[in-house]
Design an enzyme around this catalytic site. Structure first.
Site, short mmCIF file in Angstrom:
data_model
loop_
_atom_site.label_atom_id
_atom_site.label_comp_id
_atom_site.label_asym_id
_atom_site.label_seq_id
_atom_site.Cartn_x
_atom_site.Cartn_y
_atom_site.Cartn_z
N HIS A 36 0.78 -1.30 0.04
CA HIS A 36 -0.24 0.03 -0.05
C HIS A 36 0.93 1.31 0.05
CE1 HIS A 36 -3.75 2.20 0.55
NE2 HIS A 36 -3.13 2.90 1.63
N ASP A 38 0.99 5.14 -0.50
CA ASP A 38 0.34 6.35 -0.48
C ASP A 38 1.03 7.41 -1.19
OD1 ASP A 38 -2.08 6.12 1.34
OD2 ASP A 38 -0.64 5.67 2.84
N ASP A 151 -8.54 1.50 1.38
CA ASP A 151 -8.06 2.30 2.50
C ASP A 151 -9.00 3.73 2.42
OD1 ASP A 151 -6.63 3.07 4.53
OD2 ASP A 151 -5.34 4.26 3.62
N HIS A 420 -6.74 9.49 -1.38
CA HIS A 420 -7.45 9.38 0.01
C HIS A 420 -6.76 9.81 1.03
CE1 HIS A 420 -5.42 5.45 -0.37
NE2 HIS A 420 -5.13 5.72 0.84
#
EC number: 3.2.1.24
Length: 1009
Positions: A36, A38, A151, A420
């Protein structure tokens, strides 16, 4: 964001949960390796690339080539594109192509980022998906088949529709309310077919898998070690990888001494999860935030562990395999299970426990939310402006390659900020600064492009005048309408002289009003009434009025007069309503109370009803000390008590003009305060008889000022009315559809858990009236009482929670924000008809290019007026663009070019125009506007040239809908296995029919001249 934090807090509770009912049959676990990553959040993109992100792709590609059984899924494209363009060697690029062809590396979702679902607009979601998908298809000839939306903080009902239109076969999400997820686990209800649109229903449904309580991270707790489990490469180190390769929190290596313990921990977790699902197939995500930066150590430990489990599968009752999402969903689909159907309701708001309602981020960093939407609107206008410049034929000297660079820069920036942990306001200050810098740079380039387009089309006579070097005696303004309807509206300019004459292209005077500026004391606001056809320009000359010169009779802009009202103290007991001041236009009379300087009521003409209405600013005082109880932060809204008034005195002035009347209210913290903290500027427009001012007349435009706030304050605008709303409001999902939001009385934290996102619109109503709020940025919205709606405008927070302090996520936002709301009031049939078009009129206000006009130019410079592009009032031109993609629309031809290595030689295709149309209304929203609408694209686009071909495409343009075959999933109400979900439409042609809430995407090819 980092899910491990929450899992560590929940781990003791998870271990106490009963195992539930075991799935029938042997359990088959699909181990899905992922990272993951970001795009921002705590660290900038460049910091992440340097510390770990580049190493993820470098090491994963190397390790996948070393083990035929290994798999990996890649999600967001921003990091991958940076790696591909700036890091990857030719050999690595060849290896990536080979791994994709073999299905061992899989791109899922495929957007530029993993966008937020609560506060993003539909247009920007589509943009960022289109950016990522276009790159993947152009580079590899692949189209992602599955989503991985693990997420975002809550799930919107727009998402299933969007992903179905993008061609996905299944959708995977994770974050939904904790108590709802627990209930769905117990009933094995985490998998279902989601019909996100009430109007489209099964036409755009998608199979949906919600991850269980462990979410997208591997369980970090293992009973035989104090270290986390299954994270053998440890935790990424910033700013650079450690030179010795030793990272914090590296899991104990798998050895003969502990392999049984590792196997027991993994199998136990698989069995626990299997009890929550209806089939023996278990998705077991292996990874978490910033993982697989050393894929070698990861696979070197997991390989023998999986082999060990499989060698004891009969005893353990579980078999395991590396898998992509495609492997998992294909196996699930093959079981031919009948699935439950979920309707058009969303999964918002999202809470992780009773006092952790993730509703604060609906408003966090309001300034960034506003900037992101303004950038999106500017991009939208620039796309169609450039397309109109190029078609039917460019006649100037503008370099198309440079123009595409400006467009691409802003597309990238607007896509990036949909992440997000970006537009949500949940990033660190330095990452916010990165987003702002990228947006500002992209917007500057776009305005340069727009100015170049206007100047490049100067008529030769005016070009000569413009270059004559004469001193400036005035200004000219070019105003562009990016909507495909004729728009009548007010544009506001700031000028330095009080007497002004405004004329149009033909030299005719234009209705205008001059008044003192609200921003610059030494300047003046010039308000111009303009009517602009669709995708067209108007050009205005603004000169100092020559009325003072002898013998001139030039009409000048009317001058507004100002009426001052002294400050009034906030009244605890009211004798209000005895002295009312009316402010009226043809649609409303706003009554102001001279005893309070507050709004008293509004009479609306259509329904002939007076609605009592007051507005005021309040603040929630929130806790910042974790020792004293729950806190508010970037994510969470946790008010301890009800909101209290944030003012003690209010001043008022009326700026009365022939064209516009403004009500300016200034809210002070006390009677003697020099500066106000809050303000409302309300505007009613007086539309002259010769103008079509339906939308303009039926709105009250309000701009607010909020800030700077005191620490640990959350500021709201509360509008209280006598509308009998039963404490029910409606707010939108991403500007696409409305959700009914009844007030729910929770045992704890009811205020925060009854907050919802408003991206573009909201309303409350009774049998007689509906009050609509339209917004140009996202806000949190709630109804804390009957007939009441409050909008959170701003937040300033600090807390001493170590995790927040460590990552600088305390939201000490000292800015002043200026959000805008438009209010519509009337019977619901009227407001239902006007709401969608008014919302777009707010979002896509005309773009004003304002510069000096040389004194020798007799007319304002500008292009000859092009023919307008006009759509019916229920259709929205969602995009008209020249993407510049270099791939062939023919899939076979494109894949052949890729195999031959010809794709790198291809030029940007400026002959293929991307067109997307969107039906604005639900099936039963309006008796006329909710009907299907048929348009002839040849006629609509005649201004751009002769249409020679129309290709209907998937949402992001990468697939031909005539060959698109999505999987169908058996449901309790419908499809059998083997059916394909694709709309039955006649073959491609210029005449198309669009049904309520449909979004249709096309490639248009014009006759080249």
């Amino acid at each position: 964001m980092e899910l491990l934090r929450w899992l560590q807090l929940l781990a003791p509770l998870l271990l106490l949960r009963p195992p539930g009912v075991r799935s029938a049959g042997p359990i088959r676990a699909f181990v899905v390796p992922h990272s993951h990553m970001d795009v921002g959040w705590v660290y900038t993109v460049q910091e992440s690339m340097q510390a770990y992100a580049a190493n993820v792709y470098t090491s994963v590609v190397e390790e996948l080539t070393r083990g035929q059984q290994r798999r990996f899924i890649a999600v967001e494209q921003e990091f991958f594109r940076l790696w591909w363009d700036g890091v990857a060697s030719d050999q690595q690029k060849h290896q990536v192509r080979q791994l994709l062809e073999e299905g061992r590396l899989e791109f899922v979702l495929g957007g530029q980022v993993m966008h937020d679902e609560a506060v993003t607009h539909l247009d920007d979601q589509i943009l960022q998906l289109t950016e990522g998908h276009g790159f993947l298809y152009e580079t590899f000839g692949i189209r992602p088949q599955f989503s991985w939306h693990v997420d975002p903080f809550g799930a919107s009902a727009t998402t299933p529709t969007l992903f179905a239109l993008a061609g996905f076969n299944a959708h995977l999400g994770s974050r939904i309310d904790y108590d709802l997820k627990a209930a769905m686990q117990e009933t094995q209800g985490l998998q279902f077919v989601w019909r996100g649109s009430r109007s489209l229903s099964e036409q755009q449904e998608i199979f949906t898998h919600i991850m269980d309580q462990y979410s997208y991270c591997t369980p970090s707790h293992i009973p035989f070690s104090n270290r986390s489990g299954f994270y053998w490469n440890g935790v990424a180190v910033f700013p650079k990888p450690p030179p010795d390769g030793v990272y914090p929190n590296m899991s104990e290596p798998v050895t003969p001494a502990n392999i049984n313990l590792y196997a027991e921990a993994l199998v136990a977790n698989v069995k626990q999860r299997a009890a929550w699902f209806r089939t023996p197939h278990v998705l077991w995500p292996w990874g978490c935030d910033k993982q697989f930066f050393n894929a070698s150590v990861q696979f070197a430990n997991m390989d023998p562990l999986l082999d060990h489990i499989n060698s004891h599968a009969a005893k353990l009752g579980v078999s395991v395999q590396y898998a992509t999402l495609s492997d998992y969903f294909r196996a699930l689909h093959a079981l031919n299970v009948t699935w439950r159907v979920r309707d058009h309701h969303d999964f918002l708001p999202y809470s992780t426990e009773p006092f952790q309602a993730w509703t604060g981020f609906y408003t966090s960093r309001s300034a960034l939310k506003g900037l992101a939407r303004r950038a999106s609107a500017l991009l939208y206008a620039g796309e169609s402006m450039f397309t109109r410049y190029m078609w039917p034929a460019p006649h100037g000297h503008l370099d198309p390659a440079w123009a595409l660079q400006q467009l691409q820069q802003l597309r990238w920036a607007v896509s990036e900020v949909q992440h997000h942990d970006a537009i949500t306001g949940t990033e660190s200050p330095k990452v916010r600064d990165m987003y702002v810098a990228h947006l500002a740079s992209g917007m500057l380039g776009m305005r340069k492009l727009m100015a170049s387009i206007v100047l490049d089309k100067l008529r030769p006579r005016e070009a000569t005048a413009a270059s004559s070097g004469a001193g400036p005696t005035g200004h000219f303004a070019s105003v562009y309408n990016p909507l495909a309807w004729t728009v009548t509206t007010i544009v506001t300019l700031t000028v330095g002289f009080p007497g002004v004459q405004v004329t149009d292209e033909a030299g005719h005077p234009v209705p205008a009003q001059i008044q003192n500026s609200t921003e610059t004391p030494s300047a003046y606001d010039l308000l111009i009434l303009t009517t602009i056809p669709g995708l067209s320009y108007r050009h205005y000359s603004i000169r100092p009025a020559a009325g003072a010169q002898e013998g001139t009779q030039e009409p000048a802009a009317t001058v507004a007069s100002t009426l001052q009202f002294g400050r009034r103290l906030r009244r605890r007991t009211s004798h209000a309503g005895r002295r009312l001041v009316p402010v009226a236009n043809d649609c409303y009379i706003v009554l102001l109370d001279k005893d309070t300087n507050l709004m008293h009521s509004i009479w609306e003409r259509q329904g002939n009803r007076t609605v009592r209405m007051t507005q005021e600013f309040l603040e929630y005082h929130v806790n910042g000390d974790v020792k004293q109880g729950p806190i508010s932060d970037n994510y969470l809204f946790t008010p301890g008590k009800a909101a209290v008034p944030a003012w003690e005195a209010v001043g008022m002035e009326l700026v009365v003009g022939q064209l516009v009347t403004e009500i300016r209210q200034y809210f002070y913290r006390n009677m003697t305060a020099r500066d106000y903290t809050y303000a409302i500027r309300s505007r009613l427009i007086h539309v002259p008889q010769d103008y079509d001012g339906e939308l303009l007349c039926h709105r009250i435009e309000q701009e607010y000022r909020a800030g700077p706030l005191e620490l640990n304050r959350e500021a709201v605008l509360r509008t209280s009315t006598d509308i009998n709303s039963q404490q029910v409001i409606y707010s939108d999902n991403n500007g696409y559809q409305m959700q009914r939001r009844p007030y729910l009385p929770y045992v704890n934290n009811s205020v925060a858990r009854n907050y919802y996102p408003m991206v573009q619109s909201a309303f409350m109503e009774d049998d007689e009236s509906r009050l609509v709020l339209l917004s140009e940025r996202a806000h949190g919205i709630s109804s804390q009482g009957n007939g009441q709606v409050e909008v959170m405008l701003h937040r300033r927070l600090w807390n001493n929670f170590d995790w927040d302090l460590g990552y600088n996520l305390t939201l000490n936002d000292t800015s002043i924000v200026h959000p805008v709301l438009w209010l519509l009031l009337g019977p619901w049939p009227l407001t239902a008809a006007l709401r969608q078009r008014s919302a777009l009129a707010l979002q896509h206000r005309p773009v004003v290019l304002f510069g000096e006009l040389p004194g020798t130019a007799s007319k304002p410079p500008g292009p000859q007026q092009q023919e307008a592009v006009t759509l019916p009032p229920n259709l929205h031109l969602q995009i008209l663009s020249l993407p510049g993609w270099r791939y062939s629309s023919n899939h076979t031809e494109h894949t052949q070019n890729l195999r031959k290595g010809h794709q790198g030689e291809a030029q940007a295709d400026l002959c293929r125009v991307l067109l997307r149309l969107y039906h604005l209304y639900e099936v039963d929203e309006d008796p006329v506007l909710s009907q299907p609408v048929t348009v002839n694209l040849e006629a609509v686009l005649r201004a751009l040239g002769s249409v020679v071909a129309v290709e209907e495409r998937s949402l992001t343009g990468t697939g031909d809908v005539s060959t698109l075959r999505r999987w169908s999933w058996r449901t309790e109400s419908g499809h059998r296995r083997g059916d394909t979900v694709s709309p039955s439409r006649p073959p491609g042609g210029p005449i198309i029919t669009i049904h309520p809430k449909e979004i249709r995407t096309f490639f248009i090819h014009f006759q080249q001249q």
